[in-house]
Motif scaffolding. Structure first.
Motif, PDB file in Angstrom:
ATOM      1  N   GLY A 275      -8.507  63.119 -42.250  1.00  0.00           N
ATOM      2  CA  GLY A 275      -9.355  63.901 -43.134  1.00  0.00           C
ATOM      3  C   GLY A 275      -8.584  64.898 -43.966  1.00  0.00           C
ATOM      4  N   LEU A 276      -7.674  65.617 -43.323  1.00  0.00           N
ATOM      5  CA  LEU A 276      -6.866  66.597 -44.027  1.00  0.00           C
ATOM      6  C   LEU A 276      -5.864  65.923 -44.950  1.00  0.00           C
ATOM      7  N   ARG A 277      -5.419  64.725 -44.583  1.00  0.00           N
ATOM      8  CA  ARG A 277      -4.457  64.013 -45.426  1.00  0.00           C
ATOM      9  C   ARG A 277      -5.038  63.751 -46.812  1.00  0.00           C
ATOM     10  N   ASP A 278      -6.265  63.301 -46.855  1.00  0.00           N
ATOM     11  CA  ASP A 278      -6.889  63.025 -48.150  1.00  0.00           C
ATOM     12  C   ASP A 278      -7.010  64.291 -48.994  1.00  0.00           C
ATOM     13  N   LEU A 279      -7.344  65.401 -48.347  1.00  0.00           N
ATOM     14  CA  LEU A 279      -7.480  66.659 -49.067  1.00  0.00           C
ATOM     15  C   LEU A 279      -6.129  67.128 -49.605  1.00  0.00           C
ATOM     16  N   LEU A 280      -5.073  67.000 -48.794  1.00  0.00           N
ATOM     17  CA  LEU A 280      -3.736  67.407 -49.240  1.00  0.00           C
ATOM     18  C   LEU A 280      -3.216  66.491 -50.340  1.00  0.00           C
ATOM     19  N   ALA A 281      -3.557  65.202 -50.265  1.00  0.00           N
ATOM     20  CA  ALA A 281      -3.157  64.290 -51.340  1.00  0.00           C
ATOM     21  C   ALA A 281      -3.831  64.683 -52.652  1.00  0.00           C
ATOM     22  N   LEU A 282      -5.097  65.098 -52.562  1.00  0.00           N
ATOM     23  CA  LEU A 282      -5.802  65.558 -53.756  1.00  0.00           C
ATOM     24  C   LEU A 282      -5.188  66.858 -54.277  1.00  0.00           C
ATOM     25  N   ALA A 283      -4.820  67.761 -53.353  1.00  0.00           N
ATOM     26  CA  ALA A 283      -4.173  69.005 -53.757  1.00  0.00           C
ATOM     27  C   ALA A 283      -2.835  68.720 -54.426  1.00  0.00           C
ATOM     28  N   TYR A 284      -2.099  67.742 -53.883  1.00  0.00           N
ATOM     29  CA  TYR A 284      -0.839  67.324 -54.509  1.00  0.00           C
ATOM     30  C   TYR A 284      -1.081  66.854 -55.946  1.00  0.00           C
ATOM     31  N   ALA A 285      -2.071  66.007 -56.134  1.00  0.00           N
ATOM     32  CA  ALA A 285      -2.364  65.496 -57.472  1.00  0.00           C
ATOM     33  C   ALA A 285      -2.752  66.622 -58.413  1.00  0.00           C
ATOM     34  N   ALA A 286      -3.520  67.591 -57.915  1.00  0.00           N
ATOM     35  CA  ALA A 286      -3.927  68.722 -58.753  1.00  0.00           C
ATOM     36  C   ALA A 286      -2.730  69.580 -59.134  1.00  0.00           C
ATOM     37  N   ALA A 287      -1.766  69.732 -58.224  1.00  0.00           N
ATOM     38  CA  ALA A 287      -0.556  70.497 -58.543  1.00  0.00           C
ATOM     39  C   ALA A 287       0.228  69.814 -59.653  1.00  0.00           C
ATOM     40  N   VAL A 288       0.356  68.489 -59.564  1.00  0.00           N
ATOM     41  CA  VAL A 288       1.053  67.736 -60.613  1.00  0.00           C
ATOM     42  C   VAL A 288       0.283  67.834 -61.932  1.00  0.00           C
ATOM     43  N   ALA A 289      -1.044  67.702 -61.855  1.00  0.00           N
ATOM     44  CA  ALA A 289      -1.869  67.791 -63.070  1.00  0.00           C
ATOM     45  C   ALA A 289      -1.756  69.167 -63.709  1.00  0.00           C
ATOM     46  N   THR A 290      -1.648  70.204 -62.894  1.00  0.00           N
ATOM     47  CA  THR A 290      -1.473  71.561 -63.424  1.00  0.00           C
ATOM     48  C   THR A 290      -0.150  71.681 -64.164  1.00  0.00           C
ATOM     49  N   ALA A 291       0.911  71.142 -63.563  1.00  0.00           N
ATOM     50  CA  ALA A 291       2.214  71.177 -64.231  1.00  0.00           C
ATOM     51  C   ALA A 291       2.172  70.418 -65.549  1.00  0.00           C
ATOM     52  N   ALA A 292       1.501  69.254 -65.547  1.00  0.00           N
ATOM     53  CA  ALA A 292       1.386  68.471 -66.783  1.00  0.00           C
ATOM     54  C   ALA A 292       0.557  69.208 -67.830  1.00  0.00           C
ATOM     55  N   ALA A 293      -0.553  69.791 -67.418  1.00  0.00           N
ATOM     56  CA  ALA A 293      -1.404  70.514 -68.358  1.00  0.00           C
ATOM     57  C   ALA A 293      -0.682  71.727 -68.932  1.00  0.00           C
ATOM     58  N   ASP A 294       0.041  72.442 -68.081  1.00  0.00           N
ATOM     59  CA  ASP A 294       0.761  73.637 -68.540  1.00  0.00           C
ATOM     60  C   ASP A 294       1.845  73.272 -69.548  1.00  0.00           C
ATOM     61  N   THR A 295       2.629  72.241 -69.224  1.00  0.00           N
ATOM     62  CA  THR A 295       3.711  71.832 -70.119  1.00  0.00           C
ATOM     63  C   THR A 295       3.160  71.315 -71.445  1.00  0.00           C
ATOM     64  N   CYS A 296       2.182  70.431 -71.371  1.00  0.00           N
ATOM     65  CA  CYS A 296       1.657  69.826 -72.595  1.00  0.00           C
ATOM     66  C   CYS A 296       0.885  70.821 -73.449  1.00  0.00           C
TER      67      CYS A 296
END
Length: 458
Positions: free
Chosen positions: A319-340
């Motif tokens: 259960g926590l794995r799925d949540l952390l995977a989503l948090a990982y994706a959001a961290a990457v998306a934040t970096a992409a949004a900030d840079t772009c």
């Protein structure tokens, strides 16, 4: 900072106060909180009157009060309140704060030695002392407090020692970052955010996975195959390429190639946005330095939090794995949004303004946003979410959460940037790292809120 008599006394008291943490074995949480509150009042009103001013630093004298000396007991109070049902965690955090941070200053200032590449004011000797002494203190105090009958759910010694080591490594990294924020604030804050995640980790899930070694090998090969052409194309410099391989391999080890696909998407999007309108940005003097080539600072600023979350996801229960995977994706998306958003806004933003005051400013101003840049950031964040769906990491509803969290995380960086960088709290790279953590946290918050809504409705 030289290790004079006043500073030496300050460090000795800082470390010595950890003896009070031994009381966490017999105190209830409210008694421990009361003790911390009394310590704050003592440091505030009594200590200056009995010679404590001799431990004040120059900045403390100028402002009229010692930030670190007052923040120390308040941080302990915060840890006790946060971990009131798991006082062994408060004890571990106290050990990291008192002994790890204290010995880092003592050893670092006394021995000197080679400086850290990301912070010339601090050295390897101090960071090594932080990890060694912090691990020992956190492990001992956690095990000591865990033997209390009031805290029966604490982990056994081997797990406690491993958690203490991981916590000390992360806190030592935070302590070494170039910021004017007091260590008595940044270190406990890191403990509060990271320790619950580390305590829930089950390393055997990762190390016992028969595919773990294969994923590591695959990560090295794939990331080296990406980093070499990027280096030859001058999209990254040598240290940036090496850092990308390390970060990418850690992500692959944790979430496999599906997880790595998101970081590759960020790299492609970020590189394209950096090159977009480069001549116009260069003419304005706001283009990325070194012809747009990213260095190791950029790699770690945008990649450390995602890599950390990816590895934790691999060691988490389902259960926590799925949540952390989503948090990982959001961290990457934040970096992409900030840079772009930054790169698109600098090149094509028609009206650039501060998000906190709506005051028009020149493109490239820290904390500035534009409609065009914000739109570019949203597209980048949603693109990262779409890659997550295509790679099988999650579905479309989760991709929408990733996109929204990525955009909000990047906007949070704009809010922080108007204050933090101007006042010297943190530079751009540290802001980038902070906003990836914020984006991950926003995604977790959205999921928690959405999960609670049906229960509230019923």
């Amino acid at each position: 900072m030289s290790l004079g008599r006043g500073e030496l006394a300050r460090r000795v008291v800082h470390v010595g106060c950890v003896a009070f943490a031994l009381l966490l074995r017999v105190l209830t949480w409210w008694q421990a909180a009361l003790l911390a509150l009394v310590a704050f009042l003592f440091n505030w009103q009594v200590l200056p009157r009995i010679g404590g001013r001799g431990m004040w630093r120059g900045a403390d004298v100028a402002r009229g009060y010692p930030v670190g000396i007052l923040a120390y007991p308040l941080s302990v109070l915060a840890l006790v309140l946060l971990f009131h049902d798991r006082l062994w965690m408060a004890a571990a955090g106290w050990g990291i704060l008192a002994v790890g941070d204290g010995m880092a200053s003592l050893v670092g200032q006394a021995s000197g030695g080679p400086r850290l590449p990301w912070n010339g004011r601090k050295g390897w000797a101090g960071s090594a002392a932080f990890v060694a002494f912090g691990t020992a203190a956190a492990a001992f105090l956690a095990a000591w407090a865990a033997r209390s009958p009031l805290d029966p759910a604490a982990p056994h010694w081997p797990r406690t020692a491993g958690t203490a080591l991981a916590l000390a490594l992360v806190c030592a990294l935070v302590e070494s970052l170039p910021t004017t924020l007091d260590d008595n604030v940044t270190v406990p804050l890191t403990v509060a955010l990271v320790l619950p995640l580390l305590a829930s980790a089950e390393p055997e899930l990762l190390l016992g996975d028969p595919l773990f070694v294969r994923r590591v090998a695959m990560g090295l090969l794939v990331n080296a195959a990406i980093a070499l052409p990027a280096f030859l194309a001058r999209s990254v410099d040598a240290r940036g390429a090496l850092s990308a391989v390390v970060i990418g391999t850690a992500i692959t080890a944790g979430l496999g190639l599906p997880g790595l696909a998101l970081m590759i998407a960020f790299f492609v999007l970020g590189t394209a946005a950096t090159k977009l309108g480069y001549r116009k940005k260069a003419a304005r003097g706001i283009a990325q330095e070194k012809g747009g080539a990213r260095g190791f600072e950029h790699a770690w600023a945008n990649g450390f939090v995602p890599a950390f979350l990816a590895v934790l996801a691999a060691m988490a229960p389902p259960g926590l794995r799925d949540l952390l995977a989503l948090a990982y994706a959001a961290a990457v998306a934040t970096a992409a949004a900030d840079t772009c958003s930054s790169e698109v806004g600098k090149a094509y933003g028609r009206r650039t303004f501060l998000i906190t005051s709506l005051r028009p400013v020149a493109p490239g101003t820290e904390g500035a946003v534009s409609f065009e840049g914000t739109l570019g950031g949203l597209v980048a964040a949603l693109a990262v979410g779409a890659v997550g769906v295509a790679s099988g990491l999650f579905g479309w509803p989760e991709a929408l959460v990733v996109g929204v969290a990525g955009l909000l995380g990047s906007l949070a960086e704009s809010v922080l940037g108007t204050v933090a960088e101007r006042r010297g709290f943190m530079g751009n790279h540290l802001l980038n790292a902070a906003n990836t953590a914020i984006g991950a946290g926003i995604a977790v918050l959205i999921v928690r809120v959405l999960s609670a809504m049906p229960a509230n409705a019923g």
